[in-house]
Design a protein around this motif. Structure first.
Motif, short mmCIF file in Angstrom:
data_model
loop_
_atom_site.label_atom_id
_atom_site.label_comp_id
_atom_site.label_asym_id
_atom_site.label_seq_id
_atom_site.Cartn_x
_atom_site.Cartn_y
_atom_site.Cartn_z
N LEU A 129 -33.45 4.97 -32.25
CA LEU A 129 -33.86 6.36 -32.45
C LEU A 129 -32.69 7.33 -32.37
O LEU A 129 -32.83 8.50 -32.71
CB LEU A 129 -34.92 6.77 -31.42
CG LEU A 129 -36.26 6.05 -31.50
CD1 LEU A 129 -37.27 6.74 -30.60
CD2 LEU A 129 -36.78 6.01 -32.92
N PHE A 133 -32.74 9.46 -39.26
CA PHE A 133 -33.55 8.86 -40.33
C PHE A 133 -34.74 9.79 -40.56
O PHE A 133 -35.04 10.65 -39.72
CB PHE A 133 -34.02 7.45 -39.93
CG PHE A 133 -34.85 7.41 -38.69
CD1 PHE A 133 -36.23 7.52 -38.75
CD2 PHE A 133 -34.24 7.27 -37.44
CE1 PHE A 133 -37.00 7.47 -37.59
CE2 PHE A 133 -35.01 7.24 -36.29
CZ PHE A 133 -36.39 7.34 -36.36
N PRO A 134 -35.41 9.64 -41.68
CA PRO A 134 -36.53 10.56 -41.97
C PRO A 134 -37.65 10.44 -40.93
O PRO A 134 -38.04 9.34 -40.56
CB PRO A 134 -37.01 10.10 -43.36
CG PRO A 134 -36.40 8.76 -43.58
CD PRO A 134 -35.15 8.72 -42.78
N GLY A 135 -38.12 11.58 -40.43
CA GLY A 135 -39.22 11.59 -39.47
C GLY A 135 -38.79 11.29 -38.05
O GLY A 135 -39.61 10.92 -37.22
N VAL A 139 -41.21 10.52 -34.71
CA VAL A 139 -41.22 9.16 -34.17
C VAL A 139 -40.87 9.19 -32.68
O VAL A 139 -41.50 8.52 -31.86
CB VAL A 139 -40.23 8.26 -34.95
CG1 VAL A 139 -40.05 6.92 -34.25
CG2 VAL A 139 -40.72 8.05 -36.37
N THR A 141 -41.37 11.56 -30.54
CA THR A 141 -42.50 12.08 -29.77
C THR A 141 -43.61 11.03 -29.66
O THR A 141 -44.16 10.81 -28.58
CB THR A 141 -43.05 13.35 -30.44
OG1 THR A 141 -41.97 14.29 -30.55
CG2 THR A 141 -44.16 13.96 -29.62
N LEU A 142 -43.91 10.38 -30.78
CA LEU A 142 -44.99 9.39 -30.77
C LEU A 142 -44.68 8.21 -29.86
O LEU A 142 -45.58 7.64 -29.25
CB LEU A 142 -45.28 8.91 -32.19
CG LEU A 142 -45.97 9.91 -33.12
CD1 LEU A 142 -46.08 9.36 -34.53
CD2 LEU A 142 -47.36 10.27 -32.59
N MET A 143 -43.39 7.84 -29.78
CA MET A 143 -42.99 6.72 -28.93
C MET A 143 -43.32 6.96 -27.46
O MET A 143 -43.41 6.03 -26.68
CB MET A 143 -41.48 6.48 -29.03
CG MET A 143 -41.00 5.63 -30.16
SD MET A 143 -41.49 3.91 -30.16
CE MET A 143 -40.56 3.36 -31.59
N LEU A 144 -43.48 8.24 -27.08
CA LEU A 144 -43.76 8.56 -25.67
C LEU A 144 -45.21 8.25 -25.29
O LEU A 144 -45.53 8.19 -24.11
CB LEU A 144 -43.49 10.04 -25.40
CG LEU A 144 -42.05 10.52 -25.57
CD1 LEU A 144 -41.96 12.01 -25.28
CD2 LEU A 144 -41.15 9.75 -24.62
N ALA A 145 -46.07 8.11 -26.30
CA ALA A 145 -47.50 8.04 -26.02
C ALA A 145 -47.90 7.00 -24.96
O ALA A 145 -48.69 7.32 -24.07
CB ALA A 145 -48.26 7.81 -27.32
N TYR B 17 -39.89 1.88 -37.68
CA TYR B 17 -41.30 2.17 -37.94
C TYR B 17 -42.19 1.00 -37.52
O TYR B 17 -43.29 1.20 -36.99
CB TYR B 17 -41.53 2.51 -39.42
CG TYR B 17 -40.98 3.86 -39.79
CD1 TYR B 17 -41.50 5.01 -39.20
CD2 TYR B 17 -39.94 4.00 -40.70
CE1 TYR B 17 -41.00 6.26 -39.51
CE2 TYR B 17 -39.43 5.26 -41.02
CZ TYR B 17 -39.97 6.37 -40.42
OH TYR B 17 -39.47 7.62 -40.71
N LEU B 20 -42.63 1.23 -33.83
CA LEU B 20 -43.53 2.34 -33.51
C LEU B 20 -44.99 1.91 -33.70
O LEU B 20 -45.84 2.20 -32.86
CB LEU B 20 -43.22 3.55 -34.40
CG LEU B 20 -44.14 4.76 -34.16
CD1 LEU B 20 -43.88 5.36 -32.78
CD2 LEU B 20 -43.97 5.81 -35.24
N ILE B 27 -52.99 1.93 -28.38
CA ILE B 27 -53.65 3.23 -28.26
C ILE B 27 -54.63 3.42 -29.41
O ILE B 27 -55.74 3.92 -29.22
CB ILE B 27 -52.61 4.36 -28.21
CG1 ILE B 27 -51.73 4.18 -26.97
CG2 ILE B 27 -53.29 5.73 -28.18
CD1 ILE B 27 -50.63 5.18 -26.84
N GLN B 266 -44.11 19.05 -22.92
CA GLN B 266 -43.22 17.93 -23.16
C GLN B 266 -41.73 18.28 -23.04
O GLN B 266 -40.97 17.57 -22.40
CB GLN B 266 -43.51 17.37 -24.56
CG GLN B 266 -42.75 16.11 -24.91
CD GLN B 266 -42.67 15.94 -26.41
OE1 GLN B 266 -43.43 16.55 -27.14
NE2 GLN B 266 -41.76 15.13 -26.87
#
Lengths: 329, 280
Positions: A129, A133-135, A139, A141-145, B17, B20, B27, B266
């Motif tokens: 990370l 790279f795109p997004g 990504v 933020t989502l990885m923290l979930a 990706y 991810l 979840i 956050q």
């Protein structure tokens, strides 16, 4: 208080009125000290009442012959020196000893595997990370979930996913990928320790990733550029530049990760119940079961003290092993 | 050469990706399976395109989930506010006001984290029982008892958080205020605390997250009235272990509040979480 010129501040008894300034340097220093004591007082009172006194009480309990839950016995119970410790560690015939060796071994495996897996996974993902790279922001933020899902929900969810017949994991592994001939049982026997390690790593990775990312961002670029000009490949750059600079971060996470994992209770207790069997029983689950189900309070207190003692040894070892990194940080 | 670099980049992006998706899959499954029926989950014939919220409505009646939810919100909310308040004042003292015994106090704050919970759980339990039998103070199985425990429990971590946020505020701010005639406390109260507002919010959320997830003490120190969500879920598993759709629905409901709180704060939470490790 809405006035612009404050009157005497409350909570500083024995002080001269706050006006007129400026007071002499020495007096203001003393005043600062007094204020500091007032400021730490509430936290200190709570910590003494809930942490310090009960901890000393627990220490005292571990040297007493007490196996019933009555407060009067707490003070009246006879002292018996290291008898509890001896029974737990060496006396095969004593009920205090049963299951201890298994739990100690499982806790060691669980802690080592969880901390290693969390740090390795967190570092790998952080390196991925750190690129552009795109997004990328989304990504990250989502990885923290996974970190935000409470442990008891993690344990419930994985307990369901690991189910042999109706679990999604076996459905994927057996029905879709045909990796196994028979449906494995994950929550019983030899696999059950693995079944609590995986979710623990999964939940721990995001935090490790965050810390490594923060470290990678403060890393001077020039070093990498210079090394690249000198012809060092990506692996050598990681090995000789990135990794040494991340060592202090690894050290700090090792210190707290080991303590946190060794004291883990929620995930095994929710996923495998209060008696997970000798393959996945951890020290904490054993302590709770012995103290509250079997009323062996002497065990609970002495085993907790042993556990804490081992952690103090770990902290002392850690300070010796990572002294250099501490000076660097 | 350029072509191969592009390939490498493309490969690494795909890997990112892919990871991810793997990390988020559990979840996704938590939410998806809470929207199925018990029968669909048991037979493995999922119908993700036609979700049903039946499990959510059933869950409230199967166990007294509203009791657990109320207890969790009251206990965790109040104790997090108190822990944050104590941490704000103590953290300021650590960050700005040198005092005798500062080193010992800091060591004590860290030291609390070294003690296994089971060590002081037994004396606390015995103490609560004794108070109940001999005094009118009822702490066993009450919200008040759990609030006291959790406040003490999460104050040390909160102190560390707040200390970092205060250190990040330039001392010139207070100095200017004190030159203008503010006392030290006045400067702290009127100047520093408002500028540390995001830090206060992050500390509150972090303490709340930890309290929300605490199981060991609440299991031992409550019997029925003051039980929180983790205990409720544990009881649920014990009594209705096959009701997976409802269990997952309970999991979703337990996760949403902390998810929202986490992502709302956050930016500062991440600062607080990483500062301790990065700055030593």
């Amino acid at each position: 208080m809405t006035t612009q010129t404050p009157p005497i501040v409350h909570g500083e008894p024995g002080d001269a009125p706050a006006t007129p300034p400026p007071p002499s340097a020495r007096r203001s220093r003393r005043r600062g000290r007094n204020l500091a004591y007032w400021l730490i007082a509430p936290a200190l009172v709570f910590m003494v009442l809930v942490h310090l006194i009960p901890t000393l009480g627990g220490l005292a309990l571990s040297f007493k012959n007490i196996n019933t839950f009555t407060f009067s016995r707490l003070f009246g119970a006879p002292w018996n020196g290291f008898h509890n410790y001896n029974a737990i560690l060496f006396d095969d015939a004593n009920p205090l000893h049963s299951g201890f060796v298994d739990a100690a071994r499982n806790t060691l495996i669980y802690t080592a595997a969880t901390v290693t897996g969390t740090l390795a996974g967190g570092l790998g993902i952080a390196l991925l990370l750190a690129r552009s790279f795109p997004g990328r922001r989304l990504v990250r933020t989502l990885m923290l979930a996974p970190y935000v899902v409470p442990s008891f929900v993690v344990a419930t969810l994985w307990g369901f996913m690991w189910q042999s017949d109706s679990g999604i994991i076996n459905k994927v592994l057996v029905d879709y990928l045909h990796l196994f001939h028979d449906r494995p049982t994950w929550l019983l026997g030899h696999n059950s320790l693995f079944a609590i390690i995986v979710p623990s790593i999964w939940r721990g990775i995001p935090l490790a990733m965050l810390i490594f990312l923060a470290g990678l961002e403060t890393m001077p670029r020039e070093l990498h550029e210079a090394a690249a000009i000198d012809g060092a490949g990506p692996w050598r750059r990681f090995r000789y530049i990135t990794f040494p600079l991340l060592r202090p971060l690894i050290a700090v996470q090792l210190l707290f990760g080991v303590i946190y994992s060794a004291y883990q209770f929620t995930i095994p207790y929710v996923m495998l119940g209060s008696n997970p069997g000798s393959d996945a029983d951890l020290i904490m689950t054993l302590i709770v079961r012995q103290s509250f189900s079997n009323n062996l309070i002497g065990f609970g207190a002495a085993a907790s003290t042993l556990l804490m003692f081992v952690m103090l040894i770990w902290v002392a070892f850690w300070f010796r092993a990572f002294r250099r990194d501490l000076e660097m940080a | 050469m350029v072509g191969s670099r592009r390939m490498t980049n493309w490969g690494l992006n795909a890997l990112t990706y892919g990871i991810l998706i793997i990390m988020l899959a559990p979840i996704f499954w938590l939410v998806a399976s809470s929207l199925q029926t018990r029968g669909q989950l048991a037979s493995g014939r999922y119908d993700l395109l036609h979700p049903t919220v039946k499990a959510f409505s059933e869950m409230w009646s199967t166990v007294d989930f509203s009791k657990y939810l109320t207890n969790s919100i009251v206990i965790c909310g109040i104790s997090s506010v108190l822990a944050t308040a104590f941490a704000a004042s103590a953290g300021y003292a650590l960050a700005r006001l040198p005092f005798r015994g500062q080193k010992s106090f800091s060591a004590g704050v860290v030291g609390t984290q070294l003690v296994p919970g089971s060590m002081f759980l037994l004396p606390v339990f015995l103490g609560f029982i004794w108070l109940k039998q001999n005094t009118p103070i009822h702490l066993f199985d009450t919200q008040l008892g759990m609030i006291l425990i959790y406040t003490a429990f999460f104050t040390p971590v909160a102190i560390w958080f707040m200390r970092y946020f205060f250190l990040a505020i330039p001392p010139e701010l207070e100095e200017a205020a004190m030159v203008d005639g503010c006392t030290r406390f006045g400067a702290f109260w009127r100047i520093v605390l408002p500028s540390a507002a995001p830090g206060l919010a992050a500390t509150f959320v972090y303490a709340f997250l930890l309290a929300w997830d605490e199981l060991l003490f609440v299991t031992a120190l409550t019997a029925n009235r003051a039980e929180t969500i983790p205990v409720g879920i544990h009881n649920f598993i014990g009594n209705y272990s096959e009701e997976y759709a409802q269990l997952m629905a309970a999991g979703v409901v337990s996760t949403i509040p902390v998810m929202l709180a986490f992502f709302a704060t956050q930016r500062w939470l991440v600062q607080g979480l990483t500062a301790g490790a990065v700055k030593g």
